[in-house]
Design an enzyme around this catalytic site. Structure first.
Site, PDB file in Angstrom:
ATOM      1  N   ILE A 130       0.899  -1.156   0.000  1.00 29.72           N
ATOM      2  CA  ILE A 130       0.000   0.000   0.000  1.00 29.72           C
ATOM      3  C   ILE A 130       0.936   1.204   0.000  1.00 29.72           C
ATOM      4  CG2 ILE A 130      -1.782   1.277   1.242  1.00 29.72           C
ATOM      5  CD1 ILE A 130      -2.756  -1.331   2.413  1.00 29.72           C
ATOM      6  N   PRO A 131       1.141   1.828  -1.153  1.00 25.31           N
ATOM      7  CA  PRO A 131       2.285   2.729  -1.358  1.00 25.31           C
ATOM      8  C   PRO A 131       2.127   4.136  -0.780  1.00 25.31           C
ATOM      9  CG  PRO A 131       1.006   2.587  -3.362  1.00 25.31           C
ATOM     10  CD  PRO A 131       0.368   1.624  -2.391  1.00 25.31           C
ATOM     11  N   CYS A 132       2.126   4.236   0.543  1.00 25.47           N
ATOM     12  CA  CYS A 132       2.056   5.548   1.173  1.00 25.47           C
ATOM     13  C   CYS A 132       3.313   6.371   0.898  1.00 25.47           C
ATOM     14  CB  CYS A 132       1.813   5.420   2.668  1.00 25.47           C
ATOM     15  SG  CYS A 132       3.043   4.443   3.553  1.00 25.47           S
ATOM     16  N   HIS A 133       4.388   5.725   0.443  1.00 24.19           N
ATOM     17  CA  HIS A 133       5.612   6.461   0.121  1.00 24.19           C
ATOM     18  C   HIS A 133       5.437   7.343  -1.118  1.00 24.19           C
ATOM     19  CE1 HIS A 133       5.853   2.732  -2.262  1.00 24.19           C
ATOM     20  NE2 HIS A 133       6.537   3.451  -3.151  1.00 24.19           N
ATOM     21  N   ARG A 134       4.363   7.120  -1.868  1.00 25.92           N
ATOM     22  CA  ARG A 134       4.110   7.911  -3.074  1.00 25.92           C
ATOM     23  C   ARG A 134       3.374   9.217  -2.783  1.00 25.92           C
ATOM     24  NH1 ARG A 134       2.181   2.610  -6.509  1.00 25.92           N
ATOM     25  NH2 ARG A 134       4.208   1.544  -6.473  1.00 25.92           N
TER      26      ARG A 134
END
Length: 241
Positions: A206-210
């Site tokens: 779940i790409p919260c780094h984006r």
């Protein structure tokens, strides 16, 4: 009567009842029950009260306790370019991907209090942990842009909504908190969006780094800003292939 009780048990009857209920909830969580079912089975009708009592007495949220102590949960730590990550899975889905020392930092639990990691043999949960490790290895090698694993992050309805939108951000791209708020349908909720983003329990998949600042600056990340930069640079390079 209550004075006699306090003298004998060194606590009020209501405090004793809370301890009894939380002990029952722990047993239910160890048996694999969800946090909501454990709350109901131990006599709680208000989940917020259950959450507060459980965290006060256990030092961690009920969902995290279940991930660490349930008998039908598999978990393992793998080394990655952004540091060791702990992967946790039930028989149905990935529950958590987090820095291996996250629990100790956030809850104050000493390392020796954290159960040893284990992959249950011949069990779907163990298979999911191993599959997740393989897909993450391919991701860090630049060989994978999408993950093919069932996910089940535990959180509020609002958090779930935000995490679903995070999964719509394409590999190699970024969005600001304001843009993410607009994606969820409430352009004025950027602060709440940021809090939900920071509570994401399944990193990378779940790409919260984006999600970055409106000015393009990096913002907080559970594994650290250096890790966030590494992930964004990795994806940026991957889109050029």
């Amino acid at each position: 009567m209550s004075l006699v009780f306090k003298l004998y048990y060194d606590m009020k009857p209501a405090e004793y009842l809370i301890q009894v209920r939380i002990a029952a909830a722990k047993q239910a969580l160890q048996a694999g029950a969800s946090a909501f079912d454990a709350a109901a089975d131990s006599g709680y009708t208000n989940f917020s009260s259950f959450y507060a009592h459980f965290r006060k007495l256990s030092g961690m949220p009920p969902a995290k306790y279940r991930q660490l102590f349930a008998q039908n949960i598999s978990r393992a730590v793998m080394d990655t370019p952004i540091g060791p990550l702990r992967i946790v899975a039930s028989q149905d889905a990935i529950l958590c991907v987090e820095p291996a020392n996250y629990l100790e930092k956030k809850t104050g639990q000493a390392t020796y209090q954290v159960p040893a990691d284990r992959i249950i043999p011949n069990d779907p949960s163990g298979d999911l942990v191993k599959a997740c490790m393989m897909e993450l290895k391919e991701y860090f090698a630049g060989q994978r842009q999408k993950f093919d694993l069932p996910l089940s992050p535990e959180g509020t309805n609002f958090q779930q909504k935000v995490w679903q939108q995070l999964q719509q951000i394409p590999y190699g791209e970024t969005r600001s908190y304001q843009q993410l708020a607009e994606m969820t349908g409430d352009k004025n909720a950027s602060r709440a969006i940021g809090l939900a983003n920071n509570c994401n329990p399944i990193l990378i998949l779940i790409p919260c780094h984006r999600v970055i600042g409106a000015d393009g600056s990096l913002t907080g990340y559970a594994a650290g800003l250096a890790a966030k930069k590494l992930l964004l640079d990795l994806e940026k390079g991957g889109t050029k292939k």
